[in-house]
Scaffold this active site. Structure first.
Site, PDB file in Angstrom:
ATOM      1  N   ASP A  67      46.939   1.088  60.164  1.00  0.00           N
ATOM      2  CA  ASP A  67      46.081   0.909  61.341  1.00  0.00           C
ATOM      3  C   ASP A  67      45.000  -0.114  60.954  1.00  0.00           C
ATOM      4  OD1 ASP A  67      44.709   1.079  63.707  1.00  0.00           O
ATOM      5  OD2 ASP A  67      43.882   3.088  63.341  1.00  0.00           O
ATOM      6  N   HIS A 110      39.058  10.523  60.721  1.00  0.00           N
ATOM      7  CA  HIS A 110      40.382  10.695  60.129  1.00  0.00           C
ATOM      8  C   HIS A 110      40.522   9.827  58.886  1.00  0.00           C
ATOM      9  CE1 HIS A 110      40.263   7.650  63.334  1.00  0.00           C
ATOM     10  NE2 HIS A 110      40.866   6.898  62.442  1.00  0.00           N
ATOM     11  N   ARG A 205      28.861   0.968  61.869  1.00  0.00           N
ATOM     12  CA  ARG A 205      29.502   1.102  63.180  1.00  0.00           C
ATOM     13  C   ARG A 205      30.421   2.303  62.998  1.00  0.00           C
ATOM     14  NH1 ARG A 205      35.080   1.462  64.810  1.00  0.00           N
ATOM     15  NH2 ARG A 205      35.353   0.478  66.812  1.00  0.00           N
ATOM     16  N   ASP A 207      33.175   4.866  63.720  1.00  0.00           N
ATOM     17  CA  ASP A 207      34.428   4.838  64.463  1.00  0.00           C
ATOM     18  C   ASP A 207      34.708   6.185  65.117  1.00  0.00           C
ATOM     19  OD1 ASP A 207      37.060   3.452  64.948  1.00  0.00           O
ATOM     20  OD2 ASP A 207      37.797   5.207  63.869  1.00  0.00           O
ATOM     21  N   TYR A 211      35.224  12.638  68.413  1.00  0.00           N
ATOM     22  CA  TYR A 211      36.349  13.543  68.133  1.00  0.00           C
ATOM     23  C   TYR A 211      36.207  14.409  66.888  1.00  0.00           C
ATOM     24  CZ  TYR A 211      37.968   9.628  70.989  1.00  0.00           C
ATOM     25  OH  TYR A 211      38.062   8.650  71.934  1.00  0.00           O
ATOM     26  N   GLU A 214      36.779  20.275  66.924  1.00  0.00           N
ATOM     27  CA  GLU A 214      37.728  20.776  67.912  1.00  0.00           C
ATOM     28  C   GLU A 214      37.302  22.190  68.310  1.00  0.00           C
ATOM     29  OE1 GLU A 214      38.841  19.892  64.736  1.00  0.00           O
ATOM     30  OE2 GLU A 214      39.087  17.814  65.391  1.00  0.00           O
ATOM     31  N   GLU A 249      30.824   4.128  68.282  1.00  0.00           N
ATOM     32  CA  GLU A 249      31.989   3.782  69.094  1.00  0.00           C
ATOM     33  C   GLU A 249      32.387   5.046  69.843  1.00  0.00           C
ATOM     34  OE1 GLU A 249      36.605   2.562  69.372  1.00  0.00           O
ATOM     35  OE2 GLU A 249      35.876   4.110  68.024  1.00  0.00           O
ATOM     36  N   ASP A 315      40.333  -4.461  69.420  1.00  0.00           N
ATOM     37  CA  ASP A 315      41.299  -3.561  70.055  1.00  0.00           C
ATOM     38  C   ASP A 315      41.756  -4.142  71.393  1.00  0.00           C
ATOM     39  OD1 ASP A 315      41.305  -1.569  68.100  1.00  0.00           O
ATOM     40  OD2 ASP A 315      39.480  -0.674  68.917  1.00  0.00           O
TER      41      ASP A 315
HETATM   42  C1  NOJ Z   1      38.965   2.750  66.938  1.00  0.00           C
HETATM   43  C2  NOJ Z   1      39.218   1.426  66.297  1.00  0.00           C
HETATM   44  O1  NOJ Z   1      38.448   0.442  66.935  1.00  0.00           O
HETATM   45  C3  NOJ Z   1      40.702   1.158  66.359  1.00  0.00           C
HETATM   46  O2  NOJ Z   1      41.004  -0.140  65.909  1.00  0.00           O
HETATM   47  C4  NOJ Z   1      41.426   2.210  65.574  1.00  0.00           C
HETATM   48  O3  NOJ Z   1      42.817   2.030  65.684  1.00  0.00           O
HETATM   49  C5  NOJ Z   1      41.040   3.616  66.060  1.00  0.00           C
HETATM   50  N1  NOJ Z   1      39.631   3.789  66.188  1.00  0.00           N
HETATM   51  C6  NOJ Z   1      41.561   4.662  65.127  1.00  0.00           C
HETATM   52  O4  NOJ Z   1      40.874   4.577  63.917  1.00  0.00           O
END
Ligand code: NOJ
Ligand code: CA
Length: 559
Positions: A67, A110, A205, A207, A211, A214, A249, A315
């Site tokens: 990712d 995560h 920043r 991320d 989330y 839970e 974010e 993204d």
């Molecule tokens: C948000 C990030 O901007 C994105 O690029 C990423 O795939 C997801 N979070 C998961 O980490």
């Protein structure tokens, strides 16, 4: 932390111009086809000259890159292709020496399934690491929680064959969520924060902030426990690393997004996700109401907090938080080819989104530089870079920065095939003309225009960065008209968002006796009196007008 005495204002982020960049994409110093810390250090003068005051680095930690680095396998080291810790330190030092701060992406929800924490948990289910993740015997828990990567994932649970249980993941199934109910996890992430802050980073920043926790019966987003944990992090940063910031974010509806500012005790900044898609909706509908309504909804916010205002990022242009009708409209206007879509969004860069229309680009930048919040520029968008929708996932908006018309756009001297991604050769956006060197030489280029606009924004940094906003009443839906005001300094901003010439009559009597002076060219307009003030605006055009006492006006057009 930066050590430039005149830049010690703790509210520095409110006047900042942010630049989002991935180390991998910027400049390759050792010609292996992948950008690196030494490379980005070599390009710091470019960023200083552009006028950037804070760089946001996408994740550069060790990662299998499934990712693009948001899958961290080791929080305490750097992805080897990007360099090592000492390269990172040099970069930070050199950025600071140029008056540029640096914030880093902090991925806390995560990790990668390759991370030693997860590996230990699955190899030895008796180990304390097992509880660092969220497990279930069935997929029935937390039913109804939305799936974010709708194009790839069908469930938020993934089966782990060694443990013989499912683990929870809000993103890719190779990204197990950390279990924030476990105090060891909460402490370990604080250690990560301390580690990078001690090296001198100016903030994070953060991320995927909604989330972390839970709870059954909820949508598992924006839970009170999540807010409480970020308040703890803020306390840590304020007490141990004063002057650093947290940027959230949180892609949420305005009411939830605003909560991340807390009572000035949580995030300093949050991305204005609600506003971003509505700017594009307004532009396509030639109607400024979506912008006005959402700005009203996202204000007020606590005095020391600010929005991060952006048009595009790394993204897809997310359409998760718009109505179904608006999403369909956005797809029909901006994603006519199916490959342009990804999950609930559009994977295109800014210039292609507006068909490379220079007037639209200028209008959009003028808008994000003049509405409440700090602007964030995505690397390459300052030169009008194109994209490549045929690369998978979101890679089409992450291609190498285009420096010159040399081989590989001057990004790397590696063989073409060795580049981590091909450079853009679509004729309308070909790197031979869309590149820093060519645009630097052309006085009228987008790059030179943006540089100028950043200079102007800095000149008016208090009124544009910190001023109040008040929309002016009139009856032309093509025109956005508002006053920004900060400690007596006033600016009138006007935008014609439509494809047509238009006009607007404004009741400006409250400013009678002042003279509007155009902020970029310093052209003085006639003094404001008791009569309605009349403006004509060409298609996709704007005015930033300082309202000055006539004695302060030294223009050549004395009327
Ligand atoms: C948000 C990030 O901007 C994105 O690029 C990423 O795939 C997801 N979070 C998961 O980490
Ligand atoms: Ca390299």
């Amino acid at each position: 932390m930066i050590e430039i005495s005149d830049e010690q204002d703790p509210l520095w982020y409110r006047d900042a111009v942010f630049y989002e960049v991935h180390v991998k994409t910027f400049f390759d110093s050792n010609n292996d086809g992948i950008g690196d810390f030494t490379g980005i250090t070599m390009k710091l003068d470019y960023l200083r000259d552009l006028g950037v005051t804070c760089i946001w680095l996408l994740p550069f930690y060790k990662s299998p890159l499934r990712d693009d680095g948001y899958d961290i396998s080791d929080y305490y080291s750097i992805q080897p292709e990007y360099g090592n810790l000492s390269d990172f330190k040099v970069f930070l030092q050199e950025a600071h020496a140029r008056g540029i701060r640096v914030i880093a992406d902090l991925v806390l929800n995560h990790i990668s399934d390759q991370n030693a924490w997860f590996q230990e948990a699955i190899r030895n289910p008796q180990s304390p690491k097992k509880d660092w993740f969220v497990w279930s015997d069935t997929e029935e828990k937390y039913k109804g929680v939305r799936i974010i990567f709708t194009d790839t994932e069908t469930s938020n649970w993934a089966w782990e064959p060694h443990v013989k249980q499912y683990y929870w993941h809000r993103f890719y199934s190779h990204q197990p969520d950390l279990n924030y109910d476990n105090p060891e996890v909460r402490e370990e992430i604080k250690n990560v924060i301390r580690f990078w802050c001690k090296l001198g980073i100016d903030g994070f920043r953060c991320d995927a902030v909604p989330y972390l926790f839970e709870r059954e019966g909820t949508n598992c987003e924006n839970l009170p426990e999540t807010h409480a944990y970020f308040k703890e992090i803020r306390k840590l940063m304020d007490s141990e690393f004063p002057g650093t910031i947290l940027l959230a974010e949180a892609n949420q509806w305005p009411s939830e997004a605003k909560k991340y500012f807390g009572d000035e005790d949580e995030f300093h900044m949050a991305f204005n996700f609600p506003l971003m898609p509505r700017i594009f909706i307004s532009l396509a509908r030639e109607n400024v109401l979506p912008i006005i309504n959402i700005i009203k909804e996202t204000l007020p916010i606590p005095a020391t907090c600010d929005w991060g205002i952006f048009l595009r990022n790394h993204d897809e242009l997310t359409l998760e938080m718009v109505s179904d009708e608006d999403r369909d409209f956005m797809y029909s206007e901006y994603a006519k080819i199916p490959k342009m879509r990804l999950n609930l969004g559009i994977r295109r860069r800014l210039a292609p989104l507006v068909d490379n229309d220079r007037a639209s680009l200028e209008l959009l930048y003028a808008l994000i530089f003049a509405i409440p919040g700090s602007p964030i520029i995505y690397y390459g968008d300052e030169i009008g870079m194109g994209d490549n929708i045929y690369l998978g996932d979101r890679n089409g908006v992450r291609t190498p920065m285009q420096w010159s018309y040399d081989r590989n756009a001057g990004f790397s001297k590696a063989d073409n095939e060795a580049l981590y991604a091909p450079v853009i050769i679509n004729p309308n956006f070909h790197y031979e003309s869309v590149n820093v060197e060519s645009e630097s030489r052309l006085p009228t280029s987008l790059l030179n225009w943006i540089k100028k606009m950043i200079r102007v924004r800095k000149k008016f940094t208090k009124v544009l960065g910190r001023g109040e906003i008040r929309f002016l009443e009139h009856n032309n839906r093509r025109v956005l008209a508002y006053i920004r005001e900060y400690e007596g300094e006033k600016m009138l901003c006007l935008f014609n968002i439509s494809r047509k010439h238009t006009f607007v009559e404004l009741d400006l009597r409250e400013f009678a006796g002042t003279r509007p002076v155009e902020a970029i060219t310093e052209a003085a307009f006639p003094s404001i009196g008791e009569l309605p003030y009349f403006f004509t605006l060409p298609p996709k055009s704007f005015f930033w007008l300082s309202l000055l006492d006539p004695s302060e006006v030294k223009g050549e057009w004395e009327t």
